[in-house]
Write an enzyme that holds these catalytic residues in place. Sequence first.
Site, PDB file in Angstrom:
ATOM      1  N   ASP A   1      -2.207  -5.305   8.574  1.00  0.00           N
ATOM      2  CA  ASP A   1      -2.511  -4.784   9.894  1.00  0.00           C
ATOM      3  C   ASP A   1      -3.918  -4.187   9.857  1.00  0.00           C
ATOM      4  OD1 ASP A   1      -2.048  -3.649  12.516  1.00  0.00           O
ATOM      5  OD2 ASP A   1      -1.952  -1.737  11.432  1.00  0.00           O
TER       6      ASP A   1
ATOM      7  N   ASP B   1       0.357   0.615   8.677  1.00  0.00           N
ATOM      8  CA  ASP B   1       0.196   2.060   8.510  1.00  0.00           C
ATOM      9  C   ASP B   1       1.524   2.803   8.645  1.00  0.00           C
ATOM     10  OD1 ASP B   1       0.720   1.966  11.153  1.00  0.00           O
ATOM     11  OD2 ASP B   1      -1.089   3.011  11.806  1.00  0.00           O
TER      12      ASP B   1
ATOM     13  N   ASP C   1       3.673  -0.019  13.044  1.00  0.00           N
ATOM     14  CA  ASP C   1       4.117  -1.307  12.525  1.00  0.00           C
ATOM     15  C   ASP C   1       5.541  -1.275  11.999  1.00  0.00           C
ATOM     16  OD1 ASP C   1       1.466  -2.109  12.927  1.00  0.00           O
ATOM     17  OD2 ASP C   1       0.930  -1.225  11.009  1.00  0.00           O
TER      18      ASP C   1
END
Lengths: 822, 241
Positions: A389, A588, A592
Site C-alpha cells: 500500500d 499501514d 487496509d
Amino acid sequence: MTGRGDVLCSHCLLPVGLRALRRMVNGEGRAFCCHGCCIAFLVKSGRSEEWEAAWLLIRLGVGGFLSMNIMLFSLLLYAGAFTGANARMLPWIDLLLWSLATPAVVILGGPFLRETLVDAAERRLAASALIVLGVGAAYVYSVIAAIEHSTHVYFDTAAMVLMLFTVGRYLEAAGRAGAARDLEPLLAAESECATVVEGDVERRRPAREIDAGMLVRVRPGERIAVDGVIVEGCSHVDEAVITGESRHVTKGVDAAVIAGSINLDGPLLIRSTATGTATRWAQICRSVRDALIRRTPTQRIADRVVGVSVPLVLVLGALTVLYWARYLPPDRALLAGLAVLVVACPCAVGLAAPLATALGIGLLARRGCLVREPGALEALARTRLLAIDKTGTLTSGSPRVVAIHSEGVSTDEVLARAAGLERHSEHGLARAIILAAKRRGLTPILAHDVRIVPGRGIRGRAAGQAVAAGNAALVRDLGWTVAPALERRGCSLEADGYSVIYLGWNGRICAVLSLEDSPLPEARWTIRSLRNRGLDVVLLTGDLPAAAQRLAASVGIEHAHAGLCPQAKRAALDRQRQSYGVVAMVGDGLNDGPVLAQADVGIAVGCATDLARQAASIVLPPAGLSLLPWVVDVARAVRATIRTNLMWAFGYNLVALSLAALGLLQPVLAAAVMAGSSLLVVTNSLRLRRLSDRAPSPGRSEVEETTPVQDPHAFGARRVIALPMLAALVLLPGGRVAALADDRGAQIAAACAACHRVDGNDRGIPSIVGQDEQSLAGALRAFKSGGRSSQIMQVMSRSLTDEEIGVIAHYLATWSKEAKRP
Amino acid sequence: MIHYLVLFAAGFVGSFHCVGMCGGFACALGRDPRGPAATALRHLICNAGRLTTYCFLGALAGALGEVICTPQGMAVPLLGGSVGIAQQVLALVAGLLMVCMGLQFFGLLRAFRRLAIGFGASTLAMSLRGLLGARGAAAALAFGVFNGFLPCPLVYAFTAEAASTAGALPGVLTMASFGLGTFPAMLMMGGVGNLLAPAWRQRGVWLAGSCILLLGLVTLGRAVLPLAAHAAHGSQWGHAG
C-alpha cells in the site's frame, strides 16, 4: 488460559500440549511440557531450599550413581574381568547388579511410567510407553535370568536406557530454553512483579494488579513493568522490546517510560499512568502467547505422524522379536526388539516445527516485529508477490511542500504569509507549510482574526490585508481573482494527484502551493532488497494514477494499480493470487485492515493501534519498513529449518530403526542415538539465531544488508557462566593466582541475574565462600575507576545494594563490549 | 601396582588445584548439625559419588581404548592391524593431551582451556547449586556425582590416561587411583581451603600442572620409545633382508 492445550511450558515456552506436568516451584504453580523441562527449570530457577527442586536433582544424581555403578560392573563383565578363576563371582555380580538396578529403574523410570499411565487413563499411547515397555521387558528378563543363574543379564541396558533418555530430555529441554530466550522478555508481562511504594512501605505486587497513579520503584537492571512518568531518579533505559530499537535512551524526571523497557543503571521512582494490563507490552505478551499456542499446518501433520507412529512401532518391535527369536537366543531377540522401541521414539519429529517457529517468532520479536499467526511465517516464505500500500507504508503519511507557483510575488513572501496564517490550523497540510517556512529560515507574517473554513481552508488578516489559504472551493467562495495561468497550473497539479493550496491576499490569489506525501527514505532500499530476494512487488493504492506512478518510479516499483477502493484492492489481490499462489500484502494496518485480512500474509507497518483489533498476521514496528527484507529472510530460514528438521528427524529415525530391526544396534546405543536426534533438531533450530545479526536497524535506510547490529541482549551469557569455572584456573597478570577468582565470576553472574542482563534468567551461581566486605569494596573501586579488577571478589551473603549493582552492571556493559571486540 | 601408586600420588598433588573450584563446593556442602561424625560421613558420601563418576569415566575410556585397539569383534580394526602399535598411538594421543592440559595450568594454550572448561559448565554448576542446600545422604551423593562431571583438566588428563590403558579394568583402576588421591585434600577442604594463602594455592596449581606435564611425558615416552624400538627393529630386519 482456557483449555489445557493453550498453556505454555514454563521452561521452553512451547505449548505444553495435552499432557502438562504440573509442579509447584518457588510457591507458584508451573506447567511443563515434559520431564526434561521440569528438571531443567528446577535446575535453573528452583531455590535450593525448595525440597522439590532439590528432590528431582537428587533423584537424577542417585539414579546416575546407581546406573554408573551398574555400567561399571557390566563393562568389566563384558571386558572379561570375571572369567576363568573369577567366574565363581558371577552370580554375586548378577545379584549386585540386580540390587543396584531395581532402585535405578524405579527412580529413573518413574516419570516415564507416570506419563504412560496418565496417557493410558485417557486411552492414548505415547512415546513414553515405548520406553516403559522396552525397559520393563529388559528388567524382567534380567531378573529371571539372575534367578536362574543364566549367563546374560541386561540390567545395564535397562538402567542406561533410562539414564540416557532422562539426560537426553534434559539436554533437549535446556536447548529449547535457549531457543526461547528471545521470547522471555515478551512473555514476562504476565508474570512480572513490580515494587509498589505505598507510603513508607514497599511491596512486591504482580504488574497486572497495578493501577494508574501508583508509585513504582524500579531498581537498576529491572524491567519497568508499567507505563508511567519518572518522579525521581535518572537512568538509561533500553526500549528494544517495544520499539525494536536497541539503543540506550537517557530518561530523567518527568520523562515517560514504557512498560517492558529495561532500567539500566539508576534507581527510578515511577508514577504509573495506566493499569498494568493496558500497556502495549501486555498486549504484545498476549499476542505472542496466542501465536505460540496456535499450531501451524506443518505442525499438525507432524503431530498426526507422531500419533500414528507409536502403535506402528510397537507392532514393529513385536515383529522384530518374533523374527529374531527364530535365529537367535531369546535374550538377543528381545534386545533387538528393545532397540526398535527405543530408537523409534518420535520425540524429534514432534519438536521440529514448533521449535523453529518459536525461534523465528522470538527472533522477530526482538526487533519489535510481532508475529500473530505462526503459519504466516511459512506462508511468507512461500510467497512470490508482495503487494504494498502507498500512504503510510511507503510514504511517511505527512505531506511536504514540493513546489510553489506564484505570480508577481516572491516565493519567500508566499511562504511567510502562508506560514503566518496556517499557524492557527491543525491540518496536516498546514504543518507541512510551517515546516517549509521554517526550513528556509523565514519569519512568518503573523495573521490575526483567523477563521477556519471547514472543508475549504483558512482565512484571516495580516498586515492590514485579508489573507486566505485553501482549496479551489474556497477561492470560488471568496470570489477572488485568479490569474488564468495560475488557475490552469492548479487544475493540472490537482489532476496529477498533488494536494493544492491557493494562497492570496488583498482580493487576489497570488500563489499555488503543491504538496505531496513524500516516500520514506528507506523505501527505495527496501524495495530493491525485496526484489533481490526474488520477490515481485506491486503497488496497490487508492490514490490517483499519476501520483501512484510517480511514487512507484521513485522507489523502484514496476507495477502500480491506482484508484482502488478497499473492495477493488481485495479483488486485485485475488487476481494476483491466481498467478502467484501465495500473496502477501503490506499496509499501514489502519485503512487496509480488510485487505490485510484477505491476503495470505498481512503485514502491517508502523502500526500503533490496538493489537487485539489488528487484522495483519505480522506487525512491524513504527518505521520498520526497512526490516521487511529481513523478515522475509527469517521466514524463509524458519521454513528451511522446519524442513531440514523434519528431514533429519525422519531420516535419523528411519535409518536407526532399520539398523535396530536388523539387530545391528544395541539398545543403549539406540538410546544415545535417540537423544542425539532430539539434540540435532534443537541444534539445527538454534542456528536460526545467527540471523539476528543481519537485521538492519529500523529507520536507517542506507544500511548495508550485512551490517551487524549492536545488541545489548546478545550479552555473552555463556561466557559469564563459564567464567567461574574458567577463572578458577586463570593466572592473573602479576603472577598472582586468583584461586578463588571464580567467586568474582559468581558475583558477576549473581549481579547479572539481579539486573537481568543475562537474558532475564536467574543464573546465579552458588554462594561458595563467606562474606568479605573488603574485597567487594576493592573490586567496586576498581570497576568504578574503569580498570580491570584483579581483586578477588567474594560472594556476599547479604544482597547487593542498588549502587553496587549499578557499578557492576556498568562494568559488565563495558566488559561485554570489550569481549565482543575481535 | 607402582603405576597406580604413582597415579594416586599424582591425584594427591593435583588435588591442590581443586582447592579453587571443587574445594569451594566442598566447603559449601558445609557441616552437618548432628556433629563432626555426621559431617565426615556427608563428605565421604559426596566423595564416593565423585569417585563413582571418575571410575565410570575410566571404564568408558578404557573400554573405548580397548575397542580401538582390539580388532576382535569388528569387521575392520579401527587402527592398524597390530595391537601394540594401536595402543602406542593411543598413548601418544593421551600423552599429548596430558601435556596440553599440563601446560594450561601455567596459563598457556588459552584456546585449549576454553574448549576444555567452557563446555557444559553452567548447567552443572546450577545443578550443584540446587543440591547445596538440601540435607540428607542422598543429596550429598547426588552432589558428588554431578561434581565428578564438572569440567576439569585434571579429570580429562587422567581419562586420557585411562583410555591409553586400553582396557576397562585398568581404566577403572587408573581413575580410581586418581580419585582416591584427591580424597585427602577434598575431605580436608573445609579447614584447609580457607587457611591456604593465595600464594600457596598458586604453587599448588603449578605443582598440579607440573605433575600432569610429567605424567604426560611419561605416557608419551611409553608411546614413543617402543615405537622407536619397533622402528629400529624394523630397520634391522630391513638390513637383514
